[in-house]
Every structure is written in C-alpha cells, then in structure tokens.
Design a protein around this motif. Structure first.
Motif, PDB file in Angstrom:
ATOM      1  N   LEU A  56       0.822  -1.210   0.000  1.00  0.00           N
ATOM      2  CA  LEU A  56       0.000   0.000   0.000  1.00  0.00           C
ATOM      3  C   LEU A  56       0.857   1.261   0.000  1.00  0.00           C
ATOM      4  N   PHE A  57       1.958   1.235   0.734  1.00  0.00           N
ATOM      5  CA  PHE A  57       2.831   2.407   0.768  1.00  0.00           C
ATOM      6  C   PHE A  57       3.436   2.676  -0.608  1.00  0.00           C
ATOM      7  N   LEU A  58       3.898   1.633  -1.285  1.00  0.00           N
ATOM      8  CA  LEU A  58       4.453   1.808  -2.622  1.00  0.00           C
ATOM      9  C   LEU A  58       3.381   2.308  -3.594  1.00  0.00           C
ATOM     10  N   ALA A  59       2.172   1.751  -3.484  1.00  0.00           N
ATOM     11  CA  ALA A  59       1.080   2.200  -4.351  1.00  0.00           C
ATOM     12  C   ALA A  59       0.743   3.663  -4.094  1.00  0.00           C
ATOM     13  N   MET A  60       0.718   4.050  -2.823  1.00  0.00           N
ATOM     14  CA  MET A  60       0.394   5.425  -2.473  1.00  0.00           C
ATOM     15  C   MET A  60       1.459   6.387  -2.981  1.00  0.00           C
ATOM     16  N   LEU A  61       2.732   5.997  -2.889  1.00  0.00           N
ATOM     17  CA  LEU A  61       3.801   6.841  -3.414  1.00  0.00           C
ATOM     18  C   LEU A  61       3.669   7.027  -4.920  1.00  0.00           C
ATOM     19  N   ALA A  62       3.417   5.927  -5.617  1.00  0.00           N
ATOM     20  CA  ALA A  62       3.302   5.996  -7.075  1.00  0.00           C
ATOM     21  C   ALA A  62       2.119   6.866  -7.494  1.00  0.00           C
ATOM     22  N   ILE A  63       0.986   6.677  -6.848  1.00  0.00           N
ATOM     23  CA  ILE A  63      -0.195   7.470  -7.174  1.00  0.00           C
ATOM     24  C   ILE A  63       0.043   8.938  -6.849  1.00  0.00           C
ATOM     25  N   GLY A  64       0.704   9.197  -5.719  1.00  0.00           N
ATOM     26  CA  GLY A  64       0.986  10.577  -5.330  1.00  0.00           C
ATOM     27  C   GLY A  64       1.847  11.301  -6.347  1.00  0.00           C
ATOM     28  N   VAL A  65       2.858  10.599  -6.884  1.00  0.00           N
ATOM     29  CA  VAL A  65       3.725  11.213  -7.895  1.00  0.00           C
ATOM     30  C   VAL A  65       2.934  11.532  -9.158  1.00  0.00           C
ATOM     31  N   VAL A  66       2.091  10.587  -9.581  1.00  0.00           N
ATOM     32  CA  VAL A  66       1.338  10.782 -10.827  1.00  0.00           C
ATOM     33  C   VAL A  66       0.293  11.892 -10.680  1.00  0.00           C
ATOM     34  N   MET A  67      -0.484  11.846  -9.603  1.00  0.00           N
ATOM     35  CA  MET A  67      -1.602  12.779  -9.487  1.00  0.00           C
ATOM     36  C   MET A  67      -1.147  14.224  -9.331  1.00  0.00           C
ATOM     37  N   THR A  68      -0.012  14.440  -8.687  1.00  0.00           N
ATOM     38  CA  THR A  68       0.463  15.813  -8.491  1.00  0.00           C
ATOM     39  C   THR A  68       1.056  16.401  -9.771  1.00  0.00           C
ATOM     40  N   ARG A  69       1.266  15.573 -10.759  1.00  0.00           N
ATOM     41  CA  ARG A  69       1.793  16.057 -12.033  1.00  0.00           C
ATOM     42  C   ARG A  69       0.718  16.227 -13.094  1.00  0.00           C
ATOM     43  N   LEU A  70      -0.484  15.812 -12.778  1.00  0.00           N
ATOM     44  CA  LEU A  70      -1.595  15.972 -13.717  1.00  0.00           C
ATOM     45  C   LEU A  70      -2.259  17.333 -13.521  1.00  0.00           C
ATOM     46  N   LEU A  72      -5.378  19.870 -13.045  1.00  0.00           N
ATOM     47  CA  LEU A  72      -6.642  19.663 -12.330  1.00  0.00           C
ATOM     48  C   LEU A  72      -7.777  19.296 -13.269  1.00  0.00           C
ATOM     49  N   THR A  73      -7.661  19.670 -14.529  1.00  0.00           N
ATOM     50  CA  THR A  73      -8.727  19.380 -15.495  1.00  0.00           C
ATOM     51  C   THR A  73      -8.651  17.973 -16.064  1.00  0.00           C
ATOM     52  N   ASP A  74      -7.578  17.245 -15.775  1.00  0.00           N
ATOM     53  CA  ASP A  74      -7.452  15.883 -16.293  1.00  0.00           C
ATOM     54  C   ASP A  74      -8.500  14.985 -15.647  1.00  0.00           C
ATOM     55  N   PRO A  75      -9.185  14.157 -16.424  1.00  0.00           N
ATOM     56  CA  PRO A  75     -10.239  13.298 -15.844  1.00  0.00           C
ATOM     57  C   PRO A  75      -9.725  12.276 -14.835  1.00  0.00           C
ATOM     58  N   LEU A  76      -8.415  12.021 -14.826  1.00  0.00           N
ATOM     59  CA  LEU A  76      -7.859  11.059 -13.864  1.00  0.00           C
ATOM     60  C   LEU A  76      -7.503  11.702 -12.529  1.00  0.00           C
ATOM     61  N   THR A  77      -7.406  13.021 -12.491  1.00  0.00           N
ATOM     62  CA  THR A  77      -6.914  13.685 -11.283  1.00  0.00           C
ATOM     63  C   THR A  77      -7.807  13.419 -10.075  1.00  0.00           C
ATOM     64  N   PHE A  78      -9.090  13.670 -10.204  1.00  0.00           N
ATOM     65  CA  PHE A  78      -9.992  13.499  -9.061  1.00  0.00           C
ATOM     66  C   PHE A  78     -10.023  12.057  -8.555  1.00  0.00           C
ATOM     67  N   PRO A  79     -10.238  11.047  -9.428  1.00  0.00           N
ATOM     68  CA  PRO A  79     -10.239   9.664  -8.906  1.00  0.00           C
ATOM     69  C   PRO A  79      -8.914   9.241  -8.288  1.00  0.00           C
ATOM     70  N   LEU A  80      -7.800   9.734  -8.839  1.00  0.00           N
ATOM     71  CA  LEU A  80      -6.511   9.376  -8.247  1.00  0.00           C
ATOM     72  C   LEU A  80      -6.354   9.973  -6.853  1.00  0.00           C
ATOM     73  N   TYR A  81      -6.800  11.206  -6.663  1.00  0.00           N
ATOM     74  CA  TYR A  81      -6.759  11.810  -5.335  1.00  0.00           C
ATOM     75  C   TYR A  81      -7.626  11.012  -4.357  1.00  0.00           C
ATOM     76  N   HIS A 184       4.091  16.709   4.505  1.00  0.00           N
ATOM     77  CA  HIS A 184       3.620  15.490   3.841  1.00  0.00           C
ATOM     78  C   HIS A 184       4.615  15.040   2.771  1.00  0.00           C
ATOM     79  N   THR A 185       5.098  15.983   1.988  1.00  0.00           N
ATOM     80  CA  THR A 185       6.051  15.664   0.927  1.00  0.00           C
ATOM     81  C   THR A 185       7.383  15.196   1.498  1.00  0.00           C
ATOM     82  N   VAL A 186       7.859  15.874   2.543  1.00  0.00           N
ATOM     83  CA  VAL A 186       9.127  15.488   3.167  1.00  0.00           C
ATOM     84  C   VAL A 186       9.024  14.088   3.772  1.00  0.00           C
ATOM     85  N   LEU A 187       7.923  13.801   4.430  1.00  0.00           N
ATOM     86  CA  LEU A 187       7.739  12.477   5.025  1.00  0.00           C
ATOM     87  C   LEU A 187       7.683  11.394   3.960  1.00  0.00           C
TER      88      LEU A 187
END
Length: 237
Positions: A56-70, A72-81, A184-187
């Motif tokens: 779960l930690f690895l999944a959360m890190l990966a999702i966090g990296v992707v979603m913060t680079r999308l 806000l208008t991208d259709p994937l942003t909201f579900p990823l958050y 949050h980012t530093v942690l």
C-alpha cells in the motif's frame, strides 16, 4: 552399518535416534505457522500486515507522484486523489493495528552477533518507518481539510471521511495547508529512503550475513530450540 549411522542422530541421554530428515524438517519448518510472534519468528498476522503495508505504501507513493503532475482538469486527477486518500486512511488503520500488536506481543530478537551500530540502525529504521507511516496520513488529512476546494473525501467511493473541523474553519488554513503539504512531501521522501534502506538491509542479511532475517518475514524462519540445537550438534559430530 556406517550408512545407517550417517542417517541417524544419537539422541541425548540414550533415548533412541532421530532421523536426519526429521531433524531437517524441524530446523527448516518448525512448528505450524502461529498467529502471534515468538522469540524466533514472526506470526502470520505480523507477516500479513508487513507485506500489505509495504504494498500500500508503494502504491500510495506511485499514485501521489502521478496525481500531483496531472492538471486539475485531467479526468484522472480526481479519482486518483480519492484513491490516494483511501489508501492513506487504510494505511493509517493498518499501522495502528500493527503497532498495538507489536507492543502487545513483541517481536523476534535481532540476530545474534550484530554490532551495536548495526542494532541501533535496525531499531532506528523500524521506528522511523512506523512514525512516518502513522504521521504521513494525518498530514494528508490536514491538507485535505485545509484545501480551498473543500472537496469531500469518500474512502473507496463509499465511506465518507469528514474534514478536521478546526482546520477547515481556521482563518489561517491557507498557511496550514502549505505547511502540512510540505511536511507530507518530506515524510514521503524520507519514507521512501528508509524503505530503500530497509530492503537493502534485508538483502544484506540474506546474501551477505546469511541469517534468517528475511526468511522469517516470509514465514520460513528456522526454529531454534535447545532440543534441535543439541540434535544438530550431535549429527555434525
């Protein structure tokens, strides 16, 4: 006669002989997998929590990296958050259970022969990972509560997670959001670094030091007991 003796171990006290295969089974398998931890190995609950939290930690890190680079208008942003927040809440719950279980039942001893610095590094890394995996979801909750968007959180699209009231209504919530986002980012970065160190240490134990640290977290750690140790010594002789 010699061949028969090679496959048998004289039991201490003259009480018979222990087949070599039987002894090997005791040393490599030990007792059936138990629920709780022992001095020599982890129980099934600790093993399951360890690997589930890691995934779960690895999944959360990966999702966090992707979603913060999308954008806000991208259709994937909201579900990823939403998925990111759901995993974070789950991670916090599992870590709380894991901490209580660890404090209640203890953990296996560190391998014998570790240098003081190595023991200190092992304990410090574990403590750091526990702290980060408990605090990081809380900082994320603060960020969500202080967000100017005020988007509600539905864990896995089903369970509502309310915002923190005093954060949501604070006149300084913009400052709170900035500070909490930074923490949050530093942690997350520190957690990734400690996880890498943890994996490297496990591989070092397995391939260089050749002890059972990694294998016992896979449920295959060797059981040590006075009986098996005496029998192994007799067999080697």
């Amino acid at each position: 006669m010699a061949a028969g003796h090679a496959h048998m171990i004289a039991a201490e006290g003259g009480g018979g002989a222990v087949p070599r295969d039987a002894l090997h089974g005791r040393l490599t398998q030990g007792h059936a997998m138990q629920l709780s931890n022992s001095q020599d190995r982890y129980g099934i609950l600790s093993i399951a929590l360890h690997w589930l939290v890691a995934a779960l930690f690895l999944a959360m890190l990966a999702i966090g990296v992707v979603m913060t680079r999308l954008p806000l208008t991208d259709p994937l942003t909201f579900p990823l958050y939403q998925i990111h927040k759901s995993i974070g809440a789950t991670l916090f719950f599992l870590m709380a259970v894991r901490l209580v279980w660890r404090l209640a039942g203890g953990v296996p001893d560190l391998p014998a022969g570790l240098a003081p610095l190595e023991s200190f590094a092992a304990r410090t890394t574990h403590a750091g990972l526990y702290a980060i995996l408990l605090v990081m979801p809380l900082t994320g909750w603060v960020v969500v509560s202080a967000s100017p968007f005020g988007i509600p959180t539905l864990l896995y699209g089903v369970v509502p997670l309310p915002h923190i009231g005093f954060v949501e209504t604070s006149p300084d919530k913009a400052t709170i959001e900035t500070a909490a986002s930074w923490v949050h980012t530093v942690l997350a970065a520190l957690g990734a670094a400690l996880l890498s160190l943890h994996v490297a240490a496990a591989l070092w134990h397995h391939f260089i030091r050749r002890d059972d640290v990694l294998m016992r977290m896979l449920g295959r750690g060797r059981i040590h007991s006075p009986e098996t140790d005496r029998e192994m010594h007799s067999w080697k002789e």
